[in-house]
Every structure is written in C-alpha cells, then in structure tokens.
Enzyme design. Structure first.
Site, short mmCIF file in Angstrom:
data_model
loop_
_atom_site.label_atom_id
_atom_site.label_comp_id
_atom_site.label_asym_id
_atom_site.label_seq_id
_atom_site.Cartn_x
_atom_site.Cartn_y
_atom_site.Cartn_z
N ASP A 243 82.34 -81.83 25.11
CA ASP A 243 83.27 -82.96 25.59
C ASP A 243 82.47 -84.05 26.10
OD1 ASP A 243 85.68 -84.14 25.91
OD2 ASP A 243 85.60 -83.45 28.20
N HIS A 248 78.85 -89.04 25.63
CA HIS A 248 78.72 -89.81 26.64
C HIS A 248 77.45 -89.96 27.36
CE1 HIS A 248 82.75 -90.42 25.82
NE2 HIS A 248 83.43 -89.65 26.81
#
Ligand SMILES: NC(=O)c1ccc[n+]([C@@H]2O[C@H](COP(=O)([O-])OP(=O)(O)OC[C@H]3O[C@@H](n4cnc5c(N)ncnc54)[C@H](OP(=O)(O)O)[C@@H]3O)[C@@H](O)[C@H]2O)c1
Length: 499
Positions: A243, A248
């Site tokens: 995730d 990120h």
C-alpha cells in the site's frame, strides 16, 4: 476553500486545445475525496481549456439531474458563480467497464459530441479492472484521438508484484507511448516532496554532506493513527508494504538519495530516481534474513478512544496474516551511500499521524562536550512531508546562563509561516501536469518494476506478523530492528511547524 483563496500558481498555464477528460471510477472514494475537487479547482482557475469536457464513467445509474447533483454534493463549490458553466461541460456514461458495449457507448458519445481534440483517460477505478479497460480502449481504437494527443493517467497500485507490474506495463505500452503514460503517485506531487529537490540542489550547504562520509543513517516515518476505515477487503489483500512502501516510501527515498539530475527535464529527474531504485536492497539481519518486521494491530486506544483490533475489522479474513505496519532496513549499493542504513517505519493505528524523512548526521568525533551531545534527535535534518509541512534541523545551542550547558533546539522552515498562500493540492498538480505533458512527478515503468524487485523476496516469503496494541509505536520488533545496530527511532516531533 474559497475560489479566490487559490491564486493561480505562476508555474501553471492553461492549454488552448480542446480537452476531454474521461474519468473511469467517477463515483469512487478517490474521485469523491480528491479528483473531482481538483478538476473543479483547475477549471475555476481557468487552467483547463475553454473547450473542456468531463465524462464520468461508472456502473451506478444516474439521470442527468442526479449526476449534476452528485457533482455538486461532492465538490461543494463555495459559490454558484461558474458552477453552471462547469456543469454544462460534464457528462456521464453508465456502464460496466468489463463489457465491450460500455466502450461502444463511449465511442458513440465521441461521434455524437464530436470530442475532437486531446483526450485524457483517467483510471481511478479498481486496479483489477486496469487491464480490461486498457484492452477495450485498444480494441475500439479509443486510445487514439484522431485530432490531438491521447494520454492515460492511472492510479497506483501498478500491479501487485513484479510479474503483474511487468504485465500491466506491457499492456499499457502496447497502446500508449511511455511519454503518454502518467502513473500517479500523489506523494511525489506534494509540495514538500518536490521541495526535497529544491532544498538539496538549490543550496550547496547540505549537498556536500549528503553521502556516507557524513551521514550516519536515514529514517522514513510514514505513519498513521487511523485504521483501515472500512476498506477491509482492499487492505487485507494489500497490506502496508504494497500500500505505501512499494510506492510512496520508495519514491520519497529516491528523491532523498538520488544524484543531482543534469537539469530540470523530466527525463533527467526520472533517470536519477530510477538509478536509486535499481540499486536499493532490503538489508539482511545478522541471522541472514531480510531485515523486516511486520506488525498487525490488536485492540488499543487512539486519542483516548477505544480502537478494535485488525482481525475485528469488517471484511478482514479470519486469522489474517496481513501486515498493518512494517519496519524495514534498506541499503543502497552505490559508492555514495554504501554502509548507510536506511530505516523505514510505516503503517496504520500507530501512535501519530505524520510522514517525514530524517537524515541523521554523524557525530563530531572530537566530542568536547562529551556525554552532553548524546541525543536521539540532535544532528538530524527532517523533511516534514505532512502535516505541518516544513524542514527542521535539530541542533545543540548554548542555553542562556552562566554555565556552558547545551540544549537541543529546532531550527525550522515552516510553509505556513513563510508563505501566506495555500499549498497546491497534490491532485491539482498531478492532473495539471498530465494535461501539460510534464512527466517529472510520475514514476516511469522501469521505476515501478525496480521498486517491486526490491521487495520481491519479502513479498514472496514474508515473516510472520507480530501483534501491537493500536495507538502505540508498533511491536517490540520495530525497536529491536534498530537496537541491533545501536540506534533508535527518531520520534517525530509533531509540534514542530504547528503554527
Ligand atoms: N481512495 C483513496 O484514497 C485512494 C488513494 C490513492 C489511490 N487510490 C487508488 O485509486 C483507485 C480507485 O480507488 P477508490 O478507493 O476510489 O475505489 P472505489 O471507491 O472502490 O471506487 C471504484 C470506482 O470504480 C467504479 N467501478 C467499479 N467496478 C466497475 C465496473 N465493473 N465498471 C465500471 N465502473 C466500476 C465504481 O463505481 P460503481 O460501483 O458505480 O461502478 C467506483 O466509481 C484504486 O486504484 C486505488 O488504489 C485510492
């Protein structure tokens, strides 16, 4: 937020040609939270062409009136000025994107409205539908615009592992040129993430120290106190590593560790990010295992409220072994960074809600102040990605008084203090840049594949999860990971830049 509160950022320009934006997944969570507001903001600031159309696609049936009402409820414009002009440019096509007939309806829409000009396809739908959407676009020739460009903007995740990422890239590249593929990782579009490049390469001060001679270690905290917020099915199939770490976190590390690009072109910036990801490795523990600790939250307390455990969340499989937090150690195999440990802590239901990157510099070997300079946080430079965005250097200074005593203080640059203007919202920047064709803030296909490669072994044979109480700093293993190296986590000082 009032429309006047947003001055048009000087670097943003409207484009002249007609543009049709096809938003697949217009009723979804992301469209509601971010994308529609961003489109409306760009429209209100005249950063979209006069001849602009927004075409929403999802299965939910809407009459034209219901659709306009949905847009109004979602965007909640401050005033009605300009709203009807926006509404006149919006259309909805209800249909299942697994079915060819939905794309036939879209093709008929083209013919009827003569949407000649540039086309931006925005996939903000379930990742499991990306391939089928792309294949249908190809089958009906919708990936081309006969009188303009055609680009694809696609939300993360790009695959679930290296194999699926490669397959997705292959399908997308068979339809679109790499320079027409915009893989959105909204962290890269945050002002504070972009500022890492400005801070590092526009100022000579730190760049000289940015290497294994002077840097002791690097830490990334990407932690949230919220839980999975009703997204049990999604999260249980995904976990923290997929995730946030694969995308990120690794992208933030790439910005922090990369060599200086030869210029501001997207090609040179992307090339340097790619080099980092190509040489990044998960470190090995002393037992020869990947240095990874996975955690899963149990019942606990968050901000004084009881919080239940992950296994009690809706749509989470019984006895699930999905991680809700992770601590990992990486190393970068380049002459500049060899020997510098890079620690990452990420996940949900942890003690704070903060994302920051910290560079810990080595101690002065002389140590005239002896024990006084032993500290967890001094000698540390932190990029606060959010909230309370800024850059902080924690230093020792002399405390006022007759004795030569030291005190650790922050020296800080805070966005809120310095600039009396709103930060550009990441989705506004992403959509604007995709329309403009600026690829700098979008990971290229190779970057994505390298980042999956870095994590491949951990994803194939993950260690068992260790439990932690919701609202804490994670399982004991998180601390032990650093203690094994004689280090400790830098506690994010959330009060910094809280102006
Ligand atoms: N939510 C976030 O905060 C967030 C943040 C970053 C990235 N993302 C990414 O953004 C993408 C969308 O996430 P989301 O949270 O918005 O998902 P979501 O809430 O489940 O929305 C999915 C959207 O796709 C539509 N859809 C689903 N199946 C369809 C089908 N067979 N045919 C046509 N439309 C269909 C849904 O509408 P109908 O049910 O009406 O068909 C809905 O509009 C995902 O890739 C996610 O990883 C999300």
């Amino acid at each position: 937020m009032s429309e006047t509160a947003h001055s048009t950022p000087a670097s943003m320009h409207p484009i002249a040609e007609p543009l049709t934006l096809f938003l697949v997944g217009i009723t979804g969570d992301l469209a509601r939270k971010k994308v529609l507001k961003a489109i409306y903001q760009l429209f209100s600031q005249h950063l979209l062409p006069e001849d602009f159309k927004l075409v929403g696609i999802a299965r939910r049936p809407f009459s034209p009136e219901e659709f306009k009402q949905y847009l109004h409820d979602t965007i909640q414009p401050d005033s009605d000025a300009g709203w009807s002009a926006f509404c006149d440019k919006t259309y909805y096509i209800a249909g299942d994107v697994t079915q060819r007939e939905t794309f036939e309806k879209i093709a008929a829409f083209h013919d009827q409205l003569k949407t000649c000009g540039n086309h931006l396809w925005y996939l903000a739908t379930l990742p499991s539908l990306y391939e089928t959407v792309a294949e249908h676009l190809g089958a009906l020739g919708l990936h081309h615009s006969p009188c303009g460009w055609s680009k694809l903007l696609i939300e993360k995740p790009f695959g679930m592992n290296l194999d699926t990422a490669q397959k997705l890239n292959q399908i997308l590249r068979s339809l679109f040129a790499e320079e027409d593929l915009f893989r959105a990782d909204h962290f890269l579009a945050k002002e504070t993430a972009q500022n890492i490049l400005a801070f590092r390469f526009a100022n000579g001060i730190f760049e000289h120290l940015w290497n294994n001679q002077y840097v002791d270690s690097i830490q990334v905290n990407s932690i949230q106190d919220i839980g999975i917020e009703g997204r049990g099915q999604f999260y249980d199939a995904t976990g923290t590593i997929r995730d946030v770490v694969q995308n990120h976190v690794l992208q933030m590390l790439a910005l922090t560790l990369m060599d200086e690009p030869s210029g501001l072109s997207s090609t040179s910036v992307r090339q340097q990010r790619r080099e980092v990801l190509a040489h990044l490795r998960v470190a090995q523990s002393s037992a020869g295992q990947p240095a990874v600790v996975r955690g899963q939250y149990e019942a606990g307390e968050v901000e004084g409220q009881a919080a239940h455990g992950y296994l009690e969340e809706e749509e989470v499989a019984e006895g699930s072994q999905t991680e809700t937090a992770v601590a990992m150690k990486f190393e970068l195999d380049t002459p500049r960074w060899r020997g510098v440990p890079i620690y990452v802590r990420a996940g949900k239901r942890l003690a704070r809600n903060v994302t920051e990157i910290s560079i810990r510099f080595k101690e002065n070997p002389n140590r005239m102040f002896g024990e006084q300079t032993i500290s967890k946080n001094a000698n540390v430079l932190t990029f606060r990605i959010g909230p309370n965005e800024g850059v902080v250097v924690r230093l020792f200074v002399k405390r006022p008084g007759l004795k030569l005593e030291l005190e650790e203080v922050p020296m800080q640059f805070c966005y809120k203090n310095q600039f009396q203007m709103e930060l550009v919202e990441a989705y506004v920047k992403l959509i604007h840049d995709a329309v403009q064709g600026d690829l700098t803030l979008f990971p290229q296909g190779d970057e994505v594949e390298h980042s999956w490669q870095v994590l491949a072994q951990v994803l194939q044979s993950p260690p068992p999860v260790e439990k932690y109480a919701a609202g804490t700093w994670g399982p004991a293993g998180f601390d032990q990971l650093l203690e094994a190296d004689g280090r400790a986590w830098i506690e994010p000082s959330i009060d910094v830049c809280q102006i």
